[in-house]
Write a protein that holds these residues in place. Structure first.
Motif, mmCIF file in Angstrom:
data_model
loop_
_atom_site.group_PDB
_atom_site.id
_atom_site.type_symbol
_atom_site.label_atom_id
_atom_site.label_comp_id
_atom_site.label_asym_id
_atom_site.label_seq_id
_atom_site.Cartn_x
_atom_site.Cartn_y
_atom_site.Cartn_z
ATOM 1 N N LEU A 145 -23.113 -19.366 11.107
ATOM 2 C CA LEU A 145 -21.746 -19.319 10.598
ATOM 3 C C LEU A 145 -20.735 -19.939 11.562
ATOM 4 N N THR A 146 -20.896 -19.684 12.852
ATOM 5 C CA THR A 146 -19.917 -20.173 13.815
ATOM 6 C C THR A 146 -20.228 -21.612 14.225
ATOM 7 N N PHE A 147 -19.258 -22.223 14.894
ATOM 8 C CA PHE A 147 -19.410 -23.590 15.389
ATOM 9 C C PHE A 147 -20.588 -23.691 16.340
ATOM 10 N N ASN A 148 -20.647 -22.795 17.328
ATOM 11 C CA ASN A 148 -21.730 -22.843 18.303
ATOM 12 C C ASN A 148 -23.093 -22.628 17.642
ATOM 13 N N GLU A 149 -23.161 -21.717 16.685
ATOM 14 C CA GLU A 149 -24.420 -21.482 15.982
ATOM 15 C C GLU A 149 -24.856 -22.727 15.209
ATOM 16 N N PRO A 168 -3.622 -23.180 19.883
ATOM 17 C CA PRO A 168 -4.176 -22.312 20.936
ATOM 18 C C PRO A 168 -5.627 -21.926 20.656
ATOM 19 N N PHE A 169 -6.508 -22.915 20.644
ATOM 20 C CA PHE A 169 -7.909 -22.674 20.301
ATOM 21 C C PHE A 169 -8.717 -22.113 21.460
ATOM 22 N N ASN A 170 -8.258 -22.355 22.684
ATOM 23 C CA ASN A 170 -8.982 -21.856 23.851
ATOM 24 C C ASN A 170 -8.524 -20.450 24.216
ATOM 25 N N LYS A 171 -9.414 -19.693 24.815
ATOM 26 C CA LYS A 171 -9.084 -18.328 25.212
ATOM 27 C C LYS A 171 -7.890 -18.287 26.155
ATOM 28 N N VAL A 172 -7.805 -19.246 27.071
ATOM 29 C CA VAL A 172 -6.725 -19.240 28.063
ATOM 30 C C VAL A 172 -5.361 -19.521 27.441
ATOM 31 N N ASP A 173 -5.357 -19.967 26.184
ATOM 32 C CA ASP A 173 -4.097 -20.297 25.530
ATOM 33 C C ASP A 173 -3.527 -19.149 24.707
ATOM 34 N N ILE A 178 -13.653 -21.607 24.006
ATOM 35 C CA ILE A 178 -12.906 -21.401 22.766
ATOM 36 C C ILE A 178 -12.954 -19.922 22.385
ATOM 37 N N SER A 179 -11.939 -19.478 21.651
ATOM 38 C CA SER A 179 -11.887 -18.086 21.228
ATOM 39 C C SER A 179 -12.899 -17.825 20.120
ATOM 40 N N GLU A 180 -13.180 -16.561 19.863
ATOM 41 C CA GLU A 180 -14.099 -16.206 18.783
ATOM 42 C C GLU A 180 -13.537 -16.665 17.436
ATOM 43 N N GLU A 181 -12.218 -16.577 17.283
ATOM 44 C CA GLU A 181 -11.584 -17.024 16.037
ATOM 45 C C GLU A 181 -11.781 -18.525 15.846
ATOM 46 N N THR A 182 -11.649 -19.281 16.941
ATOM 47 C CA THR A 182 -11.850 -20.731 16.870
ATOM 48 C C THR A 182 -13.300 -21.049 16.544
ATOM 49 N N ASP A 183 -14.216 -20.326 17.161
ATOM 50 C CA ASP A 183 -15.640 -20.532 16.913
ATOM 51 C C ASP A 183 -15.941 -20.358 15.418
#
Length: 305
Positions: A47-51, A219-224, A284-289
């Motif tokens: 489901l996710t990008f990384n997967e 703000p796709f990255n966690k640091v953002d 990237i954040s979980e939401e972005t993933d």
């Protein structure tokens, strides 16, 4: 580091050590994904990008991919597709480190390996009179001996014939390594660009910023998470053309990342990557993933492991 963190790190290093002996790609990426992300990998229902990037490693294989990730061979392919004016000129190339002839090179250049990844195997020469040839040869020599496939299972790299190539220096005195514009493409369209600033080979990690096609910060990255939504960076005058180039180069692909440079009002092709962060992107954040995963439509399998 916690006990669990230490266990995962140790197990990951052991898995990488014995990677060449493990022939089952599906098993390998499933175990490595768990060790690197702490999450279970569902290759039957990703489901996710990384997967989905892990799924593409296993089930989406085409001969053309090898030439696309080969930094030397891809220049001819991309030059024919969008024009030679976007290609960084190759000064020289050699099949072996022992063939490298620094005396034949100009005062400034960039030397790299054709199969390197993640900025590995790249040395920048800004002044040949101050250039450490011995150190450069060690970096290039180490890169020539390394192979990407076994530890990451990125199939396109499996059959690349390593080579050394030298390119014209396109950096500036202010920015030796130009800002990198990484276009994230899904199903034949470049949706977002990730701006990479402050990269220095072998040094600290650069900073990444995502923008959409209208140059709105995302703000796709966690640091953002705490970065103001009106944050911005200087917008390249030819950004629309850069998105168009990425669109043209990603046609027919479920996902690729197209990297371009923009220096002194000129656009240069960098590379095409099939597996951003090898499908282990913890920045990237979980939401972005999940969101990027929803943008990526997986094709029918072209390979049966």
């Amino acid at each position: 580091m916690s006990f669990i963190g230490l266990y995962r790190k140790t197990a990951k290093n052991l898995l990488k050590l014995f990677a060449p002996l493990i022939k089952n790609d599906r098993l390998f990426v499933t175990v490595m994904y768990k060790l690197r992300t702490g999450r279970s990998l569902d290759l039957d229902n990703p489901l996710t990008f990384n997967e989905k990037l892990q799924w593409l490693k296993i089930y989406n294989r085409h001969d053309r991919q090898t030439s696309i990730v080969d930094k030397l061979a891809v220049k001819d392919i991309v030059g024919k597709a969008i024009g030679q004016q976007y290609i960084i000129p190759t000064i020289a190339s050699w099949a072996s480190v022992s063939d490298v002839d620094f005396d034949a090179l100009p005062d400034r250049f960039v030397i790299k390996t054709s199969h390197g990844w993640g900025g590995k195997g790249v040395v920048i020469c800004k002044d040949k009179s101050q250039f450490d040839r011995t150190k450069a040869l060690k970096v290039i020599g180490r890169s020539m001996k390394k192979r990407n496939y076994a530890k990451l299972r990125e199939w396109p790299y499996k059959n690349i014939r390593p080579a050394v190539l030298v390119e014209e220096y396109i950096g500036t005195d202010v920015e030796p390594v130009p800002t990198d514009y990484k276009f994230f493409c899904f199903n034949g369209r470049a949706e977002y660009v990730m701006v990479c600033r402050g990269r220095i080979p072998g040094k600290d990690k650069p900073r990444y910023y995502f923008f959409d096609r209208d140059w709105n910060f995302k703000p796709f990255n966690k640091v953002d998470a705490e970065t103001p939504h009106d944050f911005t960076l200087p917008k390249p005058a030819r950004i629309d053309e850069m998105f168009d180039i990425a669109d043209r180069l990603c046609k027919g692909e479920p996902h690729v990342r197209v990297d371009l440079y923009y220096v002194n009002d000129k656009i240069y092709f960098g590379e095409i990557t099939y597996f951003n962060a090898s499908g282990y992107d913890n920045d990237i954040s979980e939401e972005t993933d999940r969101y990027f995963g929803s943008l990526l439509t997986l094709p029918s399998p072209s390979y049966k492991p």
